[in-house]
Enzyme design. Structure first.
Site: not given
Ligand code: NAD
Length: 281
Positions: A45, A50, A75, A108
């Site tokens: 994704d 990004y 997106k 997006h």
């Molecule tokens: P997430 O909830 O996936 O959290 C990521 C964070 O948690 C990172 O800092 C990582 O180091 C930590 N982490 C991940 N796995 C872990 C584990 N097993 N143990 C401890 N810490 C851990 O947050 P995100 O990246 O904001 O969301 C995931 C994805 O969603 C994004 O990469 C993106 O692709 C999507 N996204 C979309 C939108 C949108 O507006 N459409 C907005 C935000 C994110």
């Protein structure tokens, strides 16, 4: 480990677990995606916003997997909602990813206070990408129930997916219910609230009882609810941990307890889509 797939209303299928690349610096992205593909992720994704589509494309080419084995989402960036701009931006996304056809392309953000409130013509433009074969499916992200209702009413084209913020502290039930009413699958972004839920007492208790980590319990909660998730990490150990959620399940009671952690609007980590109007420079 087999990742379940979710069938979308247009007949296509998407792996329920993927890998998100938001906030992965371009210089780190190819390596991270390569590692994720090695772990077994087959769903990536990304987004034009990004700034790492080229590097995602690089890793996909280097992996040499059959094209149909990897599901790729990107997106439309906020500055490109006008139909001509959306067309150009989409073509640039395909070029940067090095793909002739993308699996899923999303608006997006709806940006209801921009573009004279017109996200409908943007949606019509995305629908044309399916008609001409450059996208297998199209959908939306951060659409509130009223936004979703409006594009369906005015175009008759139902998005396959609405990607919105969902995690134990912001369960976003009204949007999930609206999606379900329209037959739209929910993708849960920030599924572990960017780490904010990992020390939660309820998740910790369930993690201890199941022998899993709190991250795994939170991700499994999404899976049990039928949502699609793509946690982000650049750490290979965590990528594996987040992938390893299909050998256990949660009881209905555990699912309900985690859903009960909802803090409503106060639980959001991201902006409210009704007012968010940011256009990157
Ligand atoms: P997430 O909830 O996936 O959290 C990521 C964070 O948690 C990172 O800092 C990582 O180091 C930590 N982490 C991940 N796995 C872990 C584990 N097993 N143990 C401890 N810490 C851990 O947050 P995100 O990246 O904001 O969301 C995931 C994805 O969603 C994004 O990469 C993106 O692709 C999507 N996204 C979309 C939108 C949108 O507006 N459409 C907005 C935000 C994110």
């Amino acid at each position: 480990m087999t990742v379940p797939t979710i069938k979308l209303h247009d007949g296509t299928s998407i792996p329920q677990l993927g890998f998100g690349v938001y906030q992965i610096r371009p210089a780190e992205t190819a390596e991270a995606v390569t590692q994720a593909l090695e772990v077994g992720y087959r769903h990536i994704d990304t987004a034009e916003m990004y700034g790492n589509e080229k590097e995602v494309g690089e890793a996909l080419r280097a992996a040499g997997l059959p094209r149909e084995e990897v599901y790729v989402t990107s997106k439309l960036n906020n500055g490109f909602h006008r139909p001509d701009d959306a067309e150009r931006a989409f073509e640039q996304t395909l070029t940067d990813l090095g793909l002739d056809r993308i699996d899923l392309f999303l608006i997006h953000w709806p940006l209801p206070t921009r573009y004279d409130g017109d996200f409908v013509s943007t949606w019509r433009t995305l629908a044309s990408f399916v008609e001409d074969g450059r996208a297998a499916s199209v959908g939306v992200s951060n659409f509130q129930p009223a936004h979703l209702q409006r594009i369906v009413d005015e175009t008759g084209v139902v998005p396959v997916i609405n990607q919105v913020e969902v995690h134990p502290y912001f369960t976003n039930e009204a949007v999930r219910a609206a999606n379900a009413r329209h037959g739209v699958a929910t993708e849960a972004w920030s599924p572990i609230a960017q780490g904010a839920v990992l020390d939660d007492a309820v998740l910790t208790e369930i993690a201890e009882a199941t022998g899993k980590s709190t991250a795994q319990v939170a991700l499994r909660w999404h899976v049990e609810r039928g949502d699609i998730v793509f946690p982000k990490s650049v750490n290979p150990g965590r990528m594996k941990e987040n992938f390893d959620i299909f050998d256990f399940s949660l009881s209905d009671d555990d699912v309900a307890r985690i859903s009960g952690l909802d803090r409503g609007e106060a639980g959001r980590t991201g902006p409210n889509p009704d007012t968010f109007d940011w256009i990157p420079a």
